[in-house]
Design a protein around this motif. Structure first.
Motif, PDB file in Angstrom:
ATOM      1  N   LYS A 127     115.364  41.778  22.189  1.00 56.85           N
ATOM      2  CA  LYS A 127     116.072  42.383  21.056  1.00 56.85           C
ATOM      3  C   LYS A 127     115.847  41.625  19.753  1.00 56.85           C
ATOM      4  O   LYS A 127     115.850  40.393  19.727  1.00 56.85           O
ATOM      5  N   ILE A 175     110.606  55.526  20.291  1.00 58.83           N
ATOM      6  CA  ILE A 175     112.046  55.804  20.333  1.00 58.83           C
ATOM      7  C   ILE A 175     112.289  56.485  21.668  1.00 58.83           C
ATOM      8  O   ILE A 175     111.695  57.535  21.937  1.00 58.83           O
ATOM      9  N   HIS A 176     113.125  55.885  22.519  1.00 58.14           N
ATOM     10  CA  HIS A 176     113.328  56.477  23.845  1.00 58.14           C
ATOM     11  C   HIS A 176     114.800  56.414  24.223  1.00 58.14           C
ATOM     12  O   HIS A 176     115.459  55.398  24.011  1.00 58.14           O
ATOM     13  N   ASP A 177     115.282  57.505  24.788  1.00 60.56           N
ATOM     14  CA  ASP A 177     116.679  57.548  25.256  1.00 60.56           C
ATOM     15  C   ASP A 177     116.701  57.495  26.773  1.00 60.56           C
ATOM     16  O   ASP A 177     116.291  58.457  27.435  1.00 60.56           O
ATOM     17  N   HIS A 179     116.971  47.703  18.942  1.00 60.29           N
ATOM     18  CA  HIS A 179     115.655  47.456  18.351  1.00 60.29           C
ATOM     19  C   HIS A 179     114.996  46.310  19.125  1.00 60.29           C
ATOM     20  O   HIS A 179     115.540  45.199  19.180  1.00 60.29           O
ATOM     21  N   LYS A 194     124.557  52.697  19.602  1.00 57.42           N
ATOM     22  CA  LYS A 194     123.583  51.983  18.801  1.00 57.42           C
ATOM     23  C   LYS A 194     122.227  51.930  19.509  1.00 57.42           C
ATOM     24  O   LYS A 194     122.135  51.639  20.696  1.00 57.42           O
ATOM     25  N   ARG A 195     121.185  52.222  18.745  1.00 57.29           N
ATOM     26  CA  ARG A 195     119.840  52.121  19.293  1.00 57.29           C
ATOM     27  C   ARG A 195     119.417  50.651  19.256  1.00 57.29           C
ATOM     28  O   ARG A 195     119.550  49.991  18.231  1.00 57.29           O
ATOM     29  N   LYS A 199     128.565  59.279  22.380  1.00 56.12           N
ATOM     30  CA  LYS A 199     127.276  58.815  22.915  1.00 56.12           C
ATOM     31  C   LYS A 199     126.149  58.929  21.882  1.00 56.12           C
ATOM     32  O   LYS A 199     125.316  58.030  21.750  1.00 56.12           O
ATOM     33  N   LYS A 219     121.024  53.928  27.779  1.00 60.72           N
ATOM     34  CA  LYS A 219     120.646  53.045  26.674  1.00 60.72           C
ATOM     35  C   LYS A 219     119.617  53.724  25.789  1.00 60.72           C
ATOM     36  O   LYS A 219     118.727  54.418  26.289  1.00 60.72           O
ATOM     37  N   GLN A 220     119.739  53.510  24.485  1.00 58.15           N
ATOM     38  CA  GLN A 220     118.754  54.073  23.562  1.00 58.15           C
ATOM     39  C   GLN A 220     117.972  52.915  22.955  1.00 58.15           C
ATOM     40  O   GLN A 220     118.567  51.976  22.413  1.00 58.15           O
ATOM     41  N   VAL A 221     116.656  52.997  23.053  1.00 57.88           N
ATOM     42  CA  VAL A 221     115.847  51.871  22.568  1.00 57.88           C
ATOM     43  C   VAL A 221     114.839  52.316  21.515  1.00 57.88           C
ATOM     44  O   VAL A 221     114.405  53.468  21.488  1.00 57.88           O
ATOM     45  N   HIS A 222     114.527  51.379  20.646  1.00 60.21           N
ATOM     46  CA  HIS A 222     113.403  51.528  19.725  1.00 60.21           C
ATOM     47  C   HIS A 222     112.488  50.345  20.029  1.00 60.21           C
ATOM     48  O   HIS A 222     112.817  49.198  19.706  1.00 60.21           O
TER      49      HIS A 222
END
Ligand SMILES: Nc1nc2c([nH]c(=O)n2[C@@H]2O[C@H](COP(=O)(O)OP(=O)(O)OP(=O)(O)O)[C@@H](O)[C@H]2O)c(=O)[nH]1
Ligand SMILES: [Mg+2]
Length: 324
Positions: free
Chosen positions: A48, A81-83, A14, A11-12, A7, A87-90
């Motif tokens: 994205k 940057i947030h998890d 973008h 992939k973050r 985990k 899902k991990q997002v930038h």
């Protein structure tokens, strides 16, 4: 053999996010469809970044696909940057300062133009709260300077407010906390009447925080660093919390306590801290762009530096001498 990425290695994503404003200062928001990630919540349009695209290219393509508008110019507002659990997002959030076309929800999504102060009425994804702070904070924040008597403080404050300032940090470290409360109660009469935000700053402010009906509290860097993540138990839920920062570690702590904004200093040489080496705009930009909280540039700055501060990823400037 097929391997599954743990985990932490996921992939973050973008994401290019656009804050589109009209010439009355209203902001365009859209409702995410129910079936997608963070569905049913409101968002700032975007999507994205595809391989090989620059951020601005992605923003232009996404806003054309989703809203039928073209981006002519955009400035960085904040990077987040947030998890999420899944899902991990930038989120690379830009203020779309110039655009053309007639916006419509091309994918059938409801859209709305709202005033910045109305944003709180709409539920947004959890990652978005620093964006909402950035959009609701002004570009200039006054820090009160020296004064001879309470009447002198009032006179100077009223003169400064008449220049259109919308946020004031009441700083009076040399008085007792009891005297500070009296000064704050007087100051609030002048700020509230003008819709100006008043922030309290004193070495013992956290002991008396509920004695003044202010808008928030501003922590020195040492107050910030000596607090646990439970700082908010002392402070009313709807108050802003700001902090003075001078280093990446202090900026991280401000993010941890979910500060509404920070000051980052000294950007230029300043009379209030002689001998402290200034960081300059390049270093400011490097720290501000990594910070997930709106950052005011502080230290030797004046009105003519506001645009520079914003171009370097800041919210604007904070200053004493420029307006005192
Ligand atoms: N556009 C947008 N995405 C946001 C915001 N806040 C936020 O957490 N996100 C997250 O960013 C991620 C990507 O955004 P998106 O779903 O708009 O991406 P996209 O337009 O490329 O969608 P698609 O893959 O369905 O074509 C989503 O997981 C979404 O939940 C926001 O304000 N705007
Ligand atoms: Mg999208």
């Amino acid at each position: 053999m097929r391997t599954i990425a743990p985990k932490a290695m996921a992939k973050r994503v973008h994401v290019a996010v656009g804050v589109v404003m009209d010439n009355q200062g209203r902001i365009l928001i859209a409702k995410r469809p129910d079936h997608v990630h963070q569905g049913g919540l409101w968002e700032f349009p975007g999507g994205k970044v595809e391989q090989g695209e620059t951020l601005i290219q992605a923003l232009d393509r996404e806003l054309f696909e989703e809203l039928d508008i073209r981006v002519d110019g955009a400035l960085p507002l904040i990077d987040i940057i947030h998890d999420y659990p899944d899902k991990q997002v930038h989120l690379a959030v830009c203020r779309v300062v110039s655009w053309h076309g007639m916006p419509v929800g091309k994918e059938g999504q409801p859209t709305r133009w709202v005033e910045p102060h109305e944003l709180d009425q709409y539920p947004f994804p959890a990652a978005n709260y620093p964006i909402l702070n950035a959009l609701q904070l002004p570009e200039r924040c006054l820090i009160t300077g020296e004064f001879a008597t309470p009447a002198d403080l009032t006179r100077r404050l009223r003169a400064a407010l008449s220049t259109g300032l919308r946020m004031v940090l009441l700083r009076a470290h040399d008085v007792s906390v009891g005297e500070y409360v009296c000064l704050a109660q007087e100051a609030i009469q002048h700020t509230k009447a003008k819709g100006v935000k008043l922030l309290l700053a004193h070495p013992h402010i956290l002991d008396v925080v509920r004695e003044v009906n202010a808008d928030g509290v501003h922590l020195s860097s040492s107050q910030l660093m000596s607090l646990g993540a439970d700082v908010k138990t002392n402070i009313p839920d709807d108050w802003m919390i700001g902090a003075s920062c001078h280093s990446p570690a202090e900026l991280r702590q401000a993010e941890l306590i979910r500060a509404s904004y920070v000051f980052l200093s000294p950007v230029k040489a300043t009379a209030s801290h002689p001998g402290k080496p200034p960081m300059g705009w390049v270093k400011f930009a490097e720290l501000a762009r990594r910070a997930q909280v709106p950052v005011y540039a502080l230290g030797g700055l004046a009105d003519c530096d506001v645009a520079q501060a914003i171009e370097h990823g800041g919210q604007g400037i904070a200053a004493i001498r420029a307006w005192w």
